[in-house]
Design a protein around this motif. Sequence first.
Motif, PDB file in Angstrom:
ATOM      1  N   VAL A  12       9.542  39.574  -2.191  1.00 49.66           N
ATOM      2  CA  VAL A  12      10.404  38.968  -1.167  1.00 49.66           C
ATOM      3  C   VAL A  12      10.607  37.486  -1.455  1.00 49.66           C
ATOM      4  CG1 VAL A  12      10.521  38.347   1.281  1.00 49.66           C
ATOM      5  CG2 VAL A  12       9.878  40.661   0.620  1.00 49.66           C
ATOM      6  N   LEU A  13       9.543  36.788  -1.801  1.00 54.04           N
ATOM      7  CA  LEU A  13       9.660  35.360  -2.112  1.00 54.04           C
ATOM      8  C   LEU A  13      10.554  35.125  -3.323  1.00 54.04           C
ATOM      9  CD1 LEU A  13       6.014  34.121  -1.524  1.00 54.04           C
ATOM     10  CD2 LEU A  13       8.041  33.581  -0.168  1.00 54.04           C
ATOM     11  N   THR A  14      10.435  35.972  -4.324  1.00 61.77           N
ATOM     12  CA  THR A  14      11.265  35.846  -5.519  1.00 61.77           C
ATOM     13  C   THR A  14      12.736  36.018  -5.176  1.00 61.77           C
ATOM     14  OG1 THR A  14       9.480  36.696  -6.902  1.00 61.77           O
ATOM     15  CG2 THR A  14      11.704  36.784  -7.812  1.00 61.77           C
ATOM     16  N   ILE A  15      13.026  37.049  -4.421  1.00 61.18           N
ATOM     17  CA  ILE A  15      14.415  37.309  -4.034  1.00 61.18           C
ATOM     18  C   ILE A  15      14.946  36.175  -3.170  1.00 61.18           C
ATOM     19  CG2 ILE A  15      15.892  38.840  -2.668  1.00 61.18           C
ATOM     20  CD1 ILE A  15      14.078  41.148  -3.703  1.00 61.18           C
ATOM     21  N   SER A  72      12.269  30.217 -13.014  1.00 59.93           N
ATOM     22  CA  SER A  72      11.513  30.389 -11.781  1.00 59.93           C
ATOM     23  C   SER A  72      10.677  31.672 -11.844  1.00 59.93           C
ATOM     24  CB  SER A  72      12.435  30.398 -10.557  1.00 59.93           C
ATOM     25  OG  SER A  72      13.339  31.477 -10.626  1.00 59.93           O
ATOM     26  N   CYS A  73      11.013  32.586 -12.740  1.00 55.68           N
ATOM     27  CA  CYS A  73      10.267  33.844 -12.878  1.00 55.68           C
ATOM     28  C   CYS A  73       9.646  34.040 -14.253  1.00 55.68           C
ATOM     29  CB  CYS A  73      11.183  35.031 -12.577  1.00 55.68           C
ATOM     30  SG  CYS A  73      11.773  35.090 -10.884  1.00 55.68           S
ATOM     31  N   HIS A  74      10.123  33.328 -15.263  1.00 55.53           N
ATOM     32  CA  HIS A  74       9.644  33.512 -16.639  1.00 55.53           C
ATOM     33  C   HIS A  74       9.151  32.184 -17.216  1.00 55.53           C
ATOM     34  CE1 HIS A  74      11.456  37.532 -17.023  1.00 55.53           C
ATOM     35  NE2 HIS A  74      12.491  37.031 -16.359  1.00 55.53           N
ATOM     36  N   VAL A  81       6.239  35.713 -12.799  1.00 55.00           N
ATOM     37  CA  VAL A  81       6.652  36.890 -12.035  1.00 55.00           C
ATOM     38  C   VAL A  81       7.105  37.960 -13.017  1.00 55.00           C
ATOM     39  CG1 VAL A  81       8.303  37.781 -10.346  1.00 55.00           C
ATOM     40  CG2 VAL A  81       7.321  35.508 -10.035  1.00 55.00           C
ATOM     41  N   GLY A  82       7.896  37.539 -13.987  1.00 53.56           N
ATOM     42  CA  GLY A  82       8.348  38.431 -15.047  1.00 53.56           C
ATOM     43  C   GLY A  82       7.553  38.167 -16.311  1.00 53.56           C
ATOM     44  N   PRO A  83       7.838  38.911 -17.353  1.00 54.54           N
ATOM     45  CA  PRO A  83       7.076  38.757 -18.598  1.00 54.54           C
ATOM     46  C   PRO A  83       7.367  37.423 -19.291  1.00 54.54           C
ATOM     47  CG  PRO A  83       8.951  40.190 -18.955  1.00 54.54           C
ATOM     48  CD  PRO A  83       8.898  39.914 -17.471  1.00 54.54           C
ATOM     49  N   ALA A  84       6.422  36.981 -20.110  1.00 57.86           N
ATOM     50  CA  ALA A  84       6.632  35.796 -20.937  1.00 57.86           C
ATOM     51  C   ALA A  84       7.711  36.104 -21.957  1.00 57.86           C
ATOM     52  CB  ALA A  84       5.333  35.428 -21.652  1.00 57.86           C
ATOM     53  N   TYR A  85       8.522  35.115 -22.279  1.00 61.58           N
ATOM     54  CA  TYR A  85       9.580  35.315 -23.263  1.00 61.58           C
ATOM     55  C   TYR A  85       9.015  35.743 -24.610  1.00 61.58           C
ATOM     56  CZ  TYR A  85      13.052  33.283 -20.114  1.00 61.58           C
ATOM     57  OH  TYR A  85      13.893  33.036 -19.071  1.00 61.58           O
ATOM     58  N   GLY A 110      11.254  48.147 -13.714  1.00 56.11           N
ATOM     59  CA  GLY A 110      10.446  49.228 -14.238  1.00 56.11           C
ATOM     60  C   GLY A 110       9.918  49.062 -15.645  1.00 56.11           C
ATOM     61  N   VAL A 111      10.549  48.249 -16.467  1.00 58.53           N
ATOM     62  CA  VAL A 111      10.084  48.103 -17.844  1.00 58.53           C
ATOM     63  C   VAL A 111       8.818  47.248 -17.901  1.00 58.53           C
ATOM     64  CG1 VAL A 111      10.686  47.245 -20.142  1.00 58.53           C
ATOM     65  CG2 VAL A 111      12.407  48.398 -18.744  1.00 58.53           C
ATOM     66  N   TRP A 112       8.767  46.199 -17.091  1.00 59.10           N
ATOM     67  CA  TRP A 112       7.642  45.264 -17.126  1.00 59.10           C
ATOM     68  C   TRP A 112       6.835  45.303 -15.830  1.00 59.10           C
ATOM     69  CZ3 TRP A 112       6.516  43.023 -21.644  1.00 59.10           C
ATOM     70  CH2 TRP A 112       7.519  42.977 -22.623  1.00 59.10           C
ATOM     71  N   GLY A 113       7.073  46.274 -14.974  1.00 61.77           N
ATOM     72  CA  GLY A 113       6.349  46.372 -13.711  1.00 61.77           C
ATOM     73  C   GLY A 113       7.293  46.723 -12.575  1.00 61.77           C
ATOM     74  N   ASP A 114       6.771  46.637 -11.354  1.00 59.91           N
ATOM     75  CA  ASP A 114       7.540  47.070 -10.187  1.00 59.91           C
ATOM     76  C   ASP A 114       8.470  46.003  -9.625  1.00 59.91           C
ATOM     77  OD1 ASP A 114       6.367  49.566 -10.256  1.00 59.91           O
ATOM     78  OD2 ASP A 114       4.686  48.959  -8.993  1.00 59.91           O
ATOM     79  N   ILE A 115       8.269  44.754  -9.960  1.00 55.23           N
ATOM     80  CA  ILE A 115       9.100  43.689  -9.406  1.00 55.23           C
ATOM     81  C   ILE A 115      10.419  43.638 -10.176  1.00 55.23           C
ATOM     82  CG2 ILE A 115       9.293  41.217  -8.965  1.00 55.23           C
ATOM     83  CD1 ILE A 115       6.232  41.167  -8.735  1.00 55.23           C
ATOM     84  N   PRO A 116      11.537  43.798  -9.475  1.00 51.67           N
ATOM     85  CA  PRO A 116      12.833  43.841 -10.171  1.00 51.67           C
ATOM     86  C   PRO A 116      13.292  42.459 -10.621  1.00 51.67           C
ATOM     87  CG  PRO A 116      13.167  44.010  -7.814  1.00 51.67           C
ATOM     88  CD  PRO A 116      11.674  44.017  -8.042  1.00 51.67           C
TER      89      PRO A 116
END
Length: 140
Positions: A12-15, A72-74, A81-85, A110-116
């Motif tokens: 929610v915070l990410t979105i 903000s995510c990588h 929040v998302g994967p490292a580059y 779905g590729v790197w987890g549940d957070i879209p």
Amino acid sequence: MKKLFLTSALAVLTIMSCSKKEEATQESANQPESNVMLEEKPTEAPAATPAAAALSPEEQGKQLVEGTDCLSCHKVDAKLVGPAYQDVAAKYTDADIDKLATKIIDGGKGVWGDIPMTPHAGLSPDNAKLMVKYILSLKK
């Protein structure tokens, strides 16, 4: 239960953080086009300027990444929040550039987890490909 709550709160915070940046940019731009993500407008300019033409595709991609909400995510070398580059670069090759550019524009899950990953619909396919080339250049 606690893990589920924390994951949901983080999503929610990410979105919210991505949408607030988009709203603020839309207000400051004062353009009538409501279906275009205006936060991407500044990222279109570097590819069109003569100075940007002298840069390599990877350097142009780095400028585009730094000009959007991606950081903000990588991070380059650590999961946020998302994967490292660097992890993305290790998983994919140059043959995946089109696929990854489409994923940046359309979003994904779905590729790197549940957070879209939020979509970046205002980003042109050419600029998304430059961003992917930069990310893939970070292979260890």
